[in-house]
Design a protein around this motif. Sequence first.
Motif, PDB file in Angstrom:
ATOM      1  N   GLN A 537      -6.732 -47.857  25.869  1.00  0.00           N
ATOM      2  CA  GLN A 537      -7.113 -46.929  24.814  1.00  0.00           C
ATOM      3  C   GLN A 537      -8.236 -47.484  23.952  1.00  0.00           C
ATOM      4  N   ASP A 540     -11.740 -45.949  24.267  1.00  0.00           N
ATOM      5  CA  ASP A 540     -12.056 -44.643  23.702  1.00  0.00           C
ATOM      6  C   ASP A 540     -13.102 -44.746  22.602  1.00  0.00           C
ATOM      7  N   SER A 543     -17.133 -43.748  23.055  1.00  0.00           N
ATOM      8  CA  SER A 543     -17.765 -42.436  23.087  1.00  0.00           C
ATOM      9  C   SER A 543     -16.836 -41.391  22.480  1.00  0.00           C
ATOM     10  N   ASP A 544     -17.455 -40.373  21.849  1.00  0.00           N
ATOM     11  CA  ASP A 544     -16.653 -39.253  21.359  1.00  0.00           C
ATOM     12  C   ASP A 544     -16.131 -38.403  22.509  1.00  0.00           C
ATOM     13  N   GLN A 545     -16.815 -38.485  23.640  1.00  0.00           N
ATOM     14  CA  GLN A 545     -16.381 -37.754  24.823  1.00  0.00           C
ATOM     15  C   GLN A 545     -15.909 -38.761  25.871  1.00  0.00           C
ATOM     16  N   PHE A 546     -14.662 -38.641  26.248  1.00  0.00           N
ATOM     17  CA  PHE A 546     -14.165 -39.549  27.286  1.00  0.00           C
ATOM     18  C   PHE A 546     -13.048 -38.860  28.065  1.00  0.00           C
ATOM     19  N   ARG A 548      -9.947 -40.375  30.538  1.00  0.00           N
ATOM     20  CA  ARG A 548      -9.298 -41.570  31.063  1.00  0.00           C
ATOM     21  C   ARG A 548      -8.041 -41.149  31.812  1.00  0.00           C
ATOM     22  N   LEU A 643     -12.144 -43.946  34.400  1.00  0.00           N
ATOM     23  CA  LEU A 643     -12.732 -43.755  33.087  1.00  0.00           C
ATOM     24  C   LEU A 643     -14.093 -43.084  33.218  1.00  0.00           C
ATOM     25  N   LEU A 645     -17.267 -41.527  30.560  1.00  0.00           N
ATOM     26  CA  LEU A 645     -17.738 -41.495  29.177  1.00  0.00           C
ATOM     27  C   LEU A 645     -18.919 -40.551  29.036  1.00  0.00           C
ATOM     28  N   ALA A 649     -18.055 -37.657  31.343  1.00  0.00           N
ATOM     29  CA  ALA A 649     -16.743 -37.093  31.025  1.00  0.00           C
ATOM     30  C   ALA A 649     -16.801 -35.574  31.029  1.00  0.00           C
TER      31      ALA A 649
END
Length: 787
Positions: A537, A540, A543-546, A548, A643, A645, A649
């Motif tokens: 975690q 995370d 980036s604001d966008q991810f 996982r 993952l 990013l 993402a």
Amino acid sequence: MIFVAPIRFKVVFMRRLIPLSLLLGAISAAGQVNYGEIRLRVSDSTHAGVRASVDLGSPAIGFDKTFITDDSGTLVVQRVPYGVYEMRIRHSGFATVSRAVEVRSALPVDESVELAVAAVVTKVNVSAKEAEVGLIDPGSPSSVRQIGAKQIGQRLSSLPGRSVQDLVNTQPGWLYEGNAVLHPRGSEYQTQFVIDGIPLTDNRSPSFGLEVEADDLDSMRILTAGYPAEYGRKMGGVVELETQRQTATGLHGQFVFSGGSYDTAAGYGRLQEVFGKNTFGVSAAGSMTDHYLNPVVPENFTNRGTIGDFSARYEREMTANDRLSLGVRHEFSRFLIPNELIQEDAGQIQHGDNVETMGVVNYQHIFSPNSLMSLAGMVRDNANGLTSNEDSTPILAFQDNDFREEYFKGTFSMHRGRHELKAGVESDVTFLHEKFSYLITDPDFFDDDTPQKFSFAGHRPDLEQSAFEEDLVRLGKWTVSAGLRWDHYQLLLNENAFSPRLSIGRYFPSLKIVLHGSYDRIFQTPSFENILISSSQDIDALSDQFLRLRVKPSRGNYYEGGLSESLFDKLRFDANMYRRDVRNYADDDQLLNTGVSYPIAFDKAVIYGAEGKLEVVRLARLDGFVSYSYMVGNVWFPVTGGLFLGDDASDAVSQLTGHFPDSQDQRNTVRTRFKYQVLPRAWVAAGADYGSGLPFEFTGDQDDALAQYGAAVISRINFDRGRIRPLLSVNASLGVDVYTSEKMQMRFQADGTNLNDWLNVIDFGGLFSGNAIGPGRSFGLRLNVSF
């Protein structure tokens, strides 16, 4: 995404050596896979032992060696690959005896030969059911590629860290991406190397791990289908490596010195003493080069590498039924990461290093002529590291990863009637430790919300257990191998699976053809390289966008059908067709263009193709091969693990359907090499490698790529088709036996590779991510002295 493959590297700082007490305490379980043992006693008419020469050969698998019995006439040849062999026993004053010996089980094959004086003509019958020794193995239920000691000794020169990988890559169905990463039949990072029965399932390419030097090997067996149930976890391809062993009493040794282009120099030495029931051997190797990894641009910036290797082995025949062996190996590599033009101008220096120490224990006990138990264990410490100087751009990356692996395996083999039965258990515990940090030096290459600094530290055990049973059955001209394997995997997820395996072969003596077919159910565990950071975690925050997702094991079905044919008792032809259907198809991505790669997965993949190989085996002074591979691979969305990013993402969330080419989707591959014996002590060879080109994904501007890489690289890229233009490399060799006697051999070899000086762009993946360029015209010299 899946096409990134340039400077993929792992990490390494040295950990302490394995304490002897831990090494001895690692005795647990393992066993031989498709290897047996021949025990021979040679006597005269008075039943007294005779010290005789024994030639053991099998053209079907490229096995050709000479042994000497001891003073009591006894000889034990260990780890003999399954097959049919011709055994010729020679001694001055006696008639030569020739007989066929068939090895199909881990149980020893006992042979007794009584020599007659030369004036008497003697024929020794094999048995009521005589076996044929020819160019094909009539009892093989699947396709297996063999590389013998002669091929290993006369191989083309390799860059340090790649001698074994280069040999594997000569076989149909195998492809390189950058930095000698092997890909069998479209699989990504799913190759396992089995060294003297111990499997290593982590990435063994130069930028990730360490290899066993090819000069240390006696033989290689390569499987891409028809896997015994004994094998699991990494199932793209299996490479079995057998290290050298001498059987004759006394001191034996080998020294190899080589050098060539790119300021490459290497040395290898091995000594072995056989005394009584004991065998002790040591080996050491070292090399350096200015072309360790595949450079990103033709200028080959910052590409120095150094490798070292030391091993020791002790074996004792405690009784006629008990054998114990202990071994330790220590290896290291230190290298620079090749720069791109911008990085070179900035003065970037990045160091990578790998260190590994391994201890192995094996014990074998024979209960009866029909039953055998084998136990083995392995403990190893592996560390890898990455450091960056303050001028690195666009990011300073630091990594210090290590793991300790504790492996054991136990098998029980039994012969009963037509059946060769085998069962076993296996356990592997790997304690993962990951440390990573970065500092961005050029924010223009990253999203605005990417933090300037980041650090991570994590640890977790990877627990894997398995059990298996298998049966090899001979039914006249039919051979059937059937097995069932159970696997349990626990790291990010807790999963298990049953995997049935079936291979069937049918021999047609009148046509000298073996037809075979196989089905393999596979359960393939994810690569553990950087799996902790990519699943944490903490990531995370990048980036604001991810997106996982936990990476699940791959599950799939492999199918193969093919034939092996002997033509005129001089040529051997092998052909296979195959298909692989895989769910949760394993691939990899890398973190913020740092070269730190981690596993990802897609919904499914379908890979199919055909392979053919024609070998000249017995044609006067000529031998060699030509092979062709055709492969098509497609991968389907959505993503199911890993993952992602930023924009990746968003794309991963929105892309729920459709497919794209597998990153190893090279449609046409041709390889050839032929050798001609010009004189009794001199030979010449020539060959070529051709590839139609891998696909690539490029998200940057083509003009930027031209400014970054130059016109020479861009001329090798077809942006309209999304593929690299064809690759071609021509090679030639000259070999001379400088000195040969009963006790010593001295061989010299000169090699030229890529003599056409073709700019071979292996991978192209965009700025700071995926380029890999093969070596230019290169030359190498090698001197091999053995006694």
